[in-house]
Design a protein around this motif. Structure first.
Motif, mmCIF file in Angstrom:
data_model
loop_
_atom_site.group_PDB
_atom_site.id
_atom_site.type_symbol
_atom_site.label_atom_id
_atom_site.label_comp_id
_atom_site.label_asym_id
_atom_site.label_seq_id
_atom_site.Cartn_x
_atom_site.Cartn_y
_atom_site.Cartn_z
ATOM 1 N N CYS B 170 -36.624 -37.284 26.338
ATOM 2 C CA CYS B 170 -37.435 -36.114 25.991
ATOM 3 C C CYS B 170 -38.894 -36.350 26.342
ATOM 4 C CB CYS B 170 -37.288 -35.837 24.493
ATOM 5 S SG CYS B 170 -37.834 -34.215 24.029
ATOM 6 N N ILE B 171 -39.414 -37.495 25.936
ATOM 7 C CA ILE B 171 -40.825 -37.785 26.183
ATOM 8 C C ILE B 171 -41.099 -37.909 27.678
ATOM 9 C CG2 ILE B 171 -42.671 -39.446 25.803
ATOM 10 C CD1 ILE B 171 -42.050 -37.985 23.292
ATOM 11 N N LEU B 173 -39.450 -36.578 30.071
ATOM 12 C CA LEU B 173 -39.340 -35.235 30.647
ATOM 13 C C LEU B 173 -40.633 -34.460 30.420
ATOM 14 C CD1 LEU B 173 -36.866 -33.671 31.892
ATOM 15 C CD2 LEU B 173 -36.722 -32.493 29.729
ATOM 16 N N LEU B 174 -41.148 -34.547 29.215
ATOM 17 C CA LEU B 174 -42.395 -33.848 28.896
ATOM 18 C C LEU B 174 -43.537 -34.370 29.753
ATOM 19 C CD1 LEU B 174 -42.219 -33.745 24.992
ATOM 20 C CD2 LEU B 174 -42.072 -31.811 26.539
ATOM 21 N N LYS B 175 -43.640 -35.693 29.829
ATOM 22 C CA LYS B 175 -44.746 -36.293 30.570
ATOM 23 C C LYS B 175 -44.665 -35.937 32.051
ATOM 24 C CE LYS B 175 -47.512 -38.371 29.187
ATOM 25 N NZ LYS B 175 -48.777 -37.757 28.690
ATOM 26 N N GLU B 177 -43.081 -33.320 33.357
ATOM 27 C CA GLU B 177 -43.286 -31.867 33.528
ATOM 28 C C GLU B 177 -44.741 -31.483 33.385
ATOM 29 O OE1 GLU B 177 -40.825 -29.381 31.160
ATOM 30 O OE2 GLU B 177 -39.127 -29.612 32.508
ATOM 31 N N GLU B 178 -45.488 -32.285 32.690
ATOM 32 C CA GLU B 178 -46.931 -32.059 32.570
ATOM 33 C C GLU B 178 -47.589 -32.120 33.945
ATOM 34 O OE1 GLU B 178 -48.580 -34.972 29.944
ATOM 35 O OE2 GLU B 178 -49.924 -33.524 29.067
ATOM 36 N N ARG B 180 -46.411 -31.002 36.654
ATOM 37 C CA ARG B 180 -45.723 -30.010 37.479
ATOM 38 C C ARG B 180 -46.634 -29.416 38.556
ATOM 39 N NH1 ARG B 180 -44.481 -27.109 33.516
ATOM 40 N NH2 ARG B 180 -45.762 -25.306 33.904
#
Lengths: 222, 282, 398
Positions: B170-171, B173-175, B177-178, B180
């Motif tokens: 999750c983390i 993925l978030l990092k 996607e940031e 992007r």
């Protein structure tokens, strides 16, 4: 009679190690029902002036009055209320919420103002029909073209019947034909009595306005 | 002999000297006992003190002299019970309990080279009323409690690893996607997918390595704190937590695998997405 | 502002949302398990102690029930004296000893565990088949299923119980041939414990001199509505030579023995909450950061800071709630697995559980998770609301 007035407005930004004077003492008054275009080259301070008039930003010095009330000294809550009920904004990049439909985007300010759901849905439909998008009410913002998105943004700006519409480069992201549609819409709005202040590069848009204010290097030159 | 239950009370010295009473045949002899350190501390006993001892609260008939204060070997099987223990000479305890010629178990030392298993078999073949066990079998049986605890800890560890895997994914993925928009712009200007993927993967590797090292350090600190706390709490020198090189290798290895794996998955997902979609216009 | 924005934002990045919910679910499951463990131990123990309604135990001084081989002397008089208390309605003596059984006269001896009981007042077993012992029945025996299996015996069969073995003569000083009257479930036995039960005099006789007029524990039942702690205090005062313990006392002792599990539950539970908070906080911080231009637009349109904060918190709360509810279900499942592991402790009563679901406690755990999720969203929400509108729009335009 004056609807909105900015007096000796100065705005300085502090960026890293330098100071940038975006406005160097601008005075501008706008009467109710006027259609004013603010034109000038990039970086001349047009958008900054618009943001100060709309209460989005506060001047380094000078004052802004709306309907005779100074707004540059108001707190955030009061300014927010002002923007909700008295001023409508249209942005160059539309800034619709992609997860909401066209109708829901228009309803947003009405919901914030506490309008009952049924009433605001009806008004949103009415506004979308006004801008020619009655049939696209349920489409997501991402499913609309650039011109359609800008028209939804205009409908949204009209949601709470503001006395003043401020538009920052409303045709900046649009092609000529679509831009012309927006021009027509602004014409119609102004004809019906809405006060418009439009920041623009677009000469056609400037030509539509009743008054053109030209800026250069943070000052009004004409 | 394992004492069933003894009652022990602080006793003043007997009115006449115990030795002379013994010589006169008028009193039971004073016996010597060794007292566990914790008990001695709680009762304020020292070597030379006398106590009364018996098998029931109303029959503390035997006077005992504290001949020694000893530290029992750290036994995980008994640490939770926090019983107090004393040691007596076997005949004294038998006399006290009224059970002469009786013990709970015998320990046997075999001649060098003699196999314990064969002796156990021979004894059990002729046994009546007793059973012989090899020490290893006893140890295995008595360690059943710790095997259960180990299994419990392992189950908790599995849950923790599962949770960590999800969090990491999750983390990461978030990092990723940031980034992007950055990724979209890079693709617009012609940077290859592979380059972007490797750059993101390198970031994931660095984060995973630093995180694993920090985690290992935290494990050492937590282990030391756990031992310090429980050794103080149970007044023992038992080791409750041990971070072995194998555990460190496993922990670091697994966290690297999960971290880099999660980062790679997230990066692959990003570079597979069309640039316009990343930009928000697709 | 319209709450649809909050919920639709969660659907914007489905994988991200699903992973976040999964992460919160696992943390919430761990928290639920630790809640069930921390209070469950004592709940299960207290329930076990009160299975047959006996609230008080009298044991040799300094011991807990059946914790050692110690016994109390003069049990007949002691039981009579205790029964004379106006609040006491029953006194059940229990003699516990190890002995041997022989299915047939020449078969090998099997190690058994023996209970001497008073059938008229007993708190140790539930009859499952056959008949109970009658008071004074010196020829009858009750078997638990493991003992019956070991002995190959059924109701009506005759078995031999022997004790006081003498290896030198390969004989037993005490032997009784008894008829199996019934099959029972011994309430405090561990899994597979081969226990048999006779009336007290028979078991005392099998125990020889060492067991004459002695018992391992007296189970005492106070009348309904009696002030049990007061009864305990009275009995303690009247009989200082024995240990009198109410269920509260026993639970306290038990709590001390199980301190490791309680502390583990506290540590892991706290860690789980912390991890859930971290996950929500990180997720919201990143998503708020991504949506700053949107938020600035909303602020420019007149949406108040309070609405922005509320909507960000709602997102966090929605994620936490979804994860929390799934976590409770997951936690109940993992608790069963963990309970199966821990209840395999040697010597632990089979009726005992480590993980006991208590609705109130689970609800409190869910509320704690939800609170953590909301709190975790406070900082990102505050950042979102404080973002300068003009600067954010300007930055987005470049």
């Amino acid at each position: 009679m004056t609807l909105i007035a900015g007096r000796d407005l100065k705005k300085t930004y502090h960026l890293a190690e330098q100071e940038v004077a975006a406005l160097r003492g601008v005075t501008l008054t706008i009467a109710p029902g006027e259609y004013v275009a603010i034109a000038g080259p990039s970086g001349c301070g047009k958008s900054t002036l618009l943001q100060l008039l709309g209460g989005i930003d506060t001047p380094t010095s000078g004052s802004v009055e709306l309907d005779g009330t100074r707004i540059d000294t108001l707190g955030d809550r009061a300014l927010t209320e002002l923007r909700l009920r008295k001023i409508g904004f249209v942005f160059q990049r539309f800034h619709l919420l992609p997860v909401l439909s066209a109708s829901e985007n228009v309803e947003l300010p009405m919901a914030e103002a506490g309008m009952p759901a049924r009433v605001r849905r009806a008004r949103a439909q009415e506004l979308l029909e006004y801008v020619g998008l009655g049939a696209r009410a349920r489409h997501r913002a991402t499913q609309l073209s650039g011109g359609e998105m800008q028209r939804v943004a205009i409908a949204r700006a009209l949601a709470n019947r503001p006395s003043l519409i401020l538009a920052d480069e409303p045709t900046g992201e649009l092609d000529a034909a679509t831009g012309a549609e927006i021009l027509a819409l602004f014409r119609r709005l102004n004809a019906e009595g809405t006060t418009l202040v439009v920041v623009t590069h677009d000469d056609r848009l400037a030509a539509e306005a009743g008054r053109v204010v030209r800026m250069l290097d943070g000052r009004i030159v004409a | 002999m394992i004492p069933l239950l003894l009652v022990l009370a602080l006793a003043p010295p007997p009115p006449q000297s115990a030795d002379s009473a013994v010589a006169a045949g008028t009193a039971r002899p004073v016996i010597d006992i060794a007292v566990e350190r914790r008990l001695a501390a709680s009762l304020g006993l020292q070597v030379g003190d006398t106590v009364r001892i018996g098998s029931a609260p109303d029959s503390l008939s035997t006077v005992a002299r504290v001949a020694a204060v000893y530290e029992p070997p750290a036994d995980p099987a008994t640490v939770l019970r926090r019983d107090y223990r004393v040691r007596l000479h076997l005949p004294d305890l038998a006399a006290l309990l009224g059970t002469p010629d009786r013990v709970d178990r015998l320990g046997l030392v075999l001649q060098p080279g003699v196999a314990a298993d064969s002796v156990v078999r021979r004894l059990n073949a002729a046994a009546f009323g007793y059973r012989a066990y090899g020490s290893r079998e006893i140890a295995s049986g008595s360690s059943q409690t710790f095997r259960v605890i180990s299994r419990f800890h392992r189950a908790i560890a599995v849950i923790s690893v599962a949770a960590s895997a999800i969090f990491l994914l999750c983390i990461m993925l978030l990092k990723v996607e940031e980034r992007r928009l950055d990724a979209a712009v890079l693709r617009f200007i012609g940077i290859r997918r592979r380059t972007i993927f490797l750059a993101l993967l390198l970031e994931a590797v660095i984060v995973a390595v630093v995180g694993s090292m920090a985690g290992a350090l935290f494990a050492f600190v937590a282990s030391a704190a756990t031992n310090a706390y429980y050794q103080h709490f149970f007044e023992t020198r038992l080791i409750f937590s041990m971070v072995t090189p194998g555990i460190v290798r496993f922990g670091v290895g697994l966290s690297l695998l999960l971290g880099i794996g999660a980062g790679a998955l997230a990066a692959a997902r990003l570079v597979r997405t069309r640039p316009l979609v990343l930009w928000g216009r697709g | 502002m319209d709450l649809r924005w909050s919920f639709r934002n969660l659907r914007r990045h489905p994988l991200r949302t699903v992973l976040s919910i999964a992460g919160i679910a696992v943390a919430s499951a761990m928290l639920c398990d630790m809640i069930m463990l921390s209070g469950g131990l004592e709940t299960s123990f207290a329930r076990l102690m009160l299975l047959r309604g006996y609230q008080i135990r009298v044991t040799p001084q300094g011991t807990l029930p059946l914790d050692s081989e110690a016994t109390m002397p003069g049990i007949t008089m002691l039981a009579r004296a205790i029964a004379a208390d106006p609040d006491v309605v029953a006194v059940a003596p229990v003699v516990a000893t190890s002995l041997y059984g022989s299915p047939t006269p020449h078969s090998a001896l099997l190690t058994l565990f023996g209970y001497g009981i008073d059938p008229a007042n007993q708190g140790l077993y539930q009859l499952e088949s056959g008949a109970d012992l009658l008071p004074g029945d010196s020829l009858g025996v009750l078997l638990g299923a493991p003992a019956a299996r070991l002995m190959g015996a059924a109701v009506g069969d005759t078995i031999a119980l022997v004790s006081q073995l003498d290896p030198q003569v390969a004989g037993a000083a005490a032997e009784r041939r008894l008829v199996v009257r019934g099959m029972v479930r011994w309430l405090y036995d561990h899994e597979g414990q081969p226990s048999v039960g006779t009336i007290v005099p028979v078991m005392q006789a099998l125990g020889g001199i060492r067991q004459a007029d002695r018992a391992s524990v007296l189970m005492v039942k106070a009348r309904d509505g009696a002030d049990v702690p007061a009864v305990v205090a009275r009995l303690r005062g009247a009989h200082p030579g024995v240990e009198v313990s109410g269920v509260d006392d026993l639970v306290r002792h038990f709590r001390e023995r199980m301190v490791y599990f309680r502390q583990l539950a506290l540590i892991l539970g706290t860690l789980s909450l912390g991890i859930a908070t971290l996950l929500i906080g990180t997720l919201l911080a990143i998503t708020v950061n991504e949506r700053l231009p949107e938020i600035a637009t909303l602020r420019a349109l007149g949406v108040s800071r309070r609405s922005v904060i509320r909507d960000v918190l709602i997102e966090g709360a929605a994620l936490t709630m979804a994860g929390g509810v799934i976590g409770v279900v997951l936690g109940l499942g993992t608790a069963r697995v963990l309970d199966r592991i821990l209840t395999s402790f040697p010597g632990l009563p089979a009726a005992f559980s480590f993980f006991v679901p208590r609705p109130g406690a689970l609800a409190a755990g869910l509320a704690a998770t939800l609170t953590a999720g909301v709190l975790a969203g406070l900082y990102p929400a505050w950042l979102a609301a404080r973002a300068p509108i003009a600067a954010t729009l300007r930055a987005e335009a470049t």
